[in-house]
Design an enzyme around this catalytic site. Sequence first.
Site, short mmCIF file in Angstrom:
data_model
loop_
_atom_site.label_atom_id
_atom_site.label_comp_id
_atom_site.label_asym_id
_atom_site.label_seq_id
_atom_site.Cartn_x
_atom_site.Cartn_y
_atom_site.Cartn_z
CD GLN A 274 46.36 10.35 13.09
OE1 GLN A 274 46.91 11.39 13.61
NE2 GLN A 274 45.86 9.44 14.11
CE1 TYR A 303 36.92 3.28 21.59
CE2 TYR A 303 38.90 1.68 21.77
CZ TYR A 303 37.68 2.41 22.57
OH TYR A 303 37.41 2.29 23.91
CD GLU A 327 34.78 4.07 14.34
OE1 GLU A 327 33.95 4.90 14.88
OE2 GLU A 327 36.03 3.92 14.64
CG ASP A 376 44.00 5.62 17.18
OD1 ASP A 376 44.28 6.19 18.02
OD2 ASP A 376 43.99 5.68 15.92
CB CYS A 403 45.72 11.55 20.37
SG CYS A 403 44.16 11.43 20.90
#
Length: 446
Positions: A274, A303, A327, A376, A403
Amino acid sequence: MPTDHARRRPHRTPNRARPPRTGVASAAGELVELEVGPVAHGGHCVARLAPTDDRPGGRVVFVRHSLPGERVVVRLTDADSDASFWRADAVEVLEASPDRVPSAWPAAGPGGVGGGELAHVALPAQRAWKAAVVAEQLQRLARLERDVVVEAAPGDDEQGGLGWRTRIDLVVDAEGRAGMRGFRSHDIHPLTAMPLASEAIAGLGLFDRTWRPGVRIEAVAPADDQAPMILVDGVPFAGGRADTRPNARTSVRERVVVAGREHTYRVAADGFWQVHREAPGLLADAVLAALGEVEGATVLDLYAGAGLFTLPLADAVGPTGEVVLVEGDERAVRDARRNVHDRPNVELHHGEVARVLEGTVDADSDVVHADAVVLDPPRSGAGRAVVGSIAALRPDRVVYVACDPAALARDLSYFAGHGYDLAGLRAFDLFPMTHHVECVAVLDRG
């Protein structure tokens, strides 16, 4: 509060703005006077040209650098005659909104670089803008009516929405000057400063020297007061030259406090993390709060990246619970493996999320149950197949970090088809001066 300058109607040259010419392949470059309508997803407002015989409702124009209710002169930037809509930049303000302020980053204004399209908007109005977009996407794509409030990150108001980026990317033009590309363009605009960058990055002098033409520069300022790093075309750069030693530093250490406990992460310098200085802790706290009591539970972390949520989740489920990390990026998995190495209650799977959930990647996968799921996904969202695989595990609760509000709304509609209801939503302004907004949605199985 807008300045007198922002309220004042500027002098106009007579006949400066004319209706776009008809019968030409493109009207790009022409000036048109428009009244600006509501905000839309993507950092622009909606306006319409005057009705014509072939378009009685008037052609839609997406206008950047404007505000709802303003009257502006725009320069058409994408205006092909057969396009369903056109794009434009507001280049002159005839009647200003009370929410307009002098731009905090003029280089990101009309015809400039991308990444600062709301720099002319007062901070409270930026958050109201983003709240309106989230609410509109939920209503349009998921048929959900929600009042949305966008929360500010700590310290942003005090800093005027500047100095929050701990990571920036630059490109170098043919004359060796560092800069950024224009919006929807490959052209490089040299810069003298990047106001969104943290103080540590601003102190690197990236714009004060000449670079090798054509290279890409990445600058990273970790949050634990480590020295910032520079990468040039992916290679560490120190002392004015590339550091090609086998033991050259290639990662940074990030420290994040979640629920009162400090966690340390190793992250590749050019890996995903981030970018807002407060985002890791703020989002991790929001995820834990959304999950509620999960001690002894099995929680999927999809994720997962370098494991930002995994470490606090491992604490939350305790020694009798389990966190299953999934992931797809190999570099992120290497970081995650190191970050969770001392957590026996974490199971790690490397592979595309959809395929891991289907059991087609990891023969040892036992992803057959989950009490709760945290995901995410990238900006494109999870998608119908992943949502279906999650629902098949029948978790009681899903916490979705998003996002992109459009992707979130689409995925919420898929979850609704599997019996999951939106139980809560928080939105965070983790990208001041831009149109981007981060959301944490909570879904419960009905």
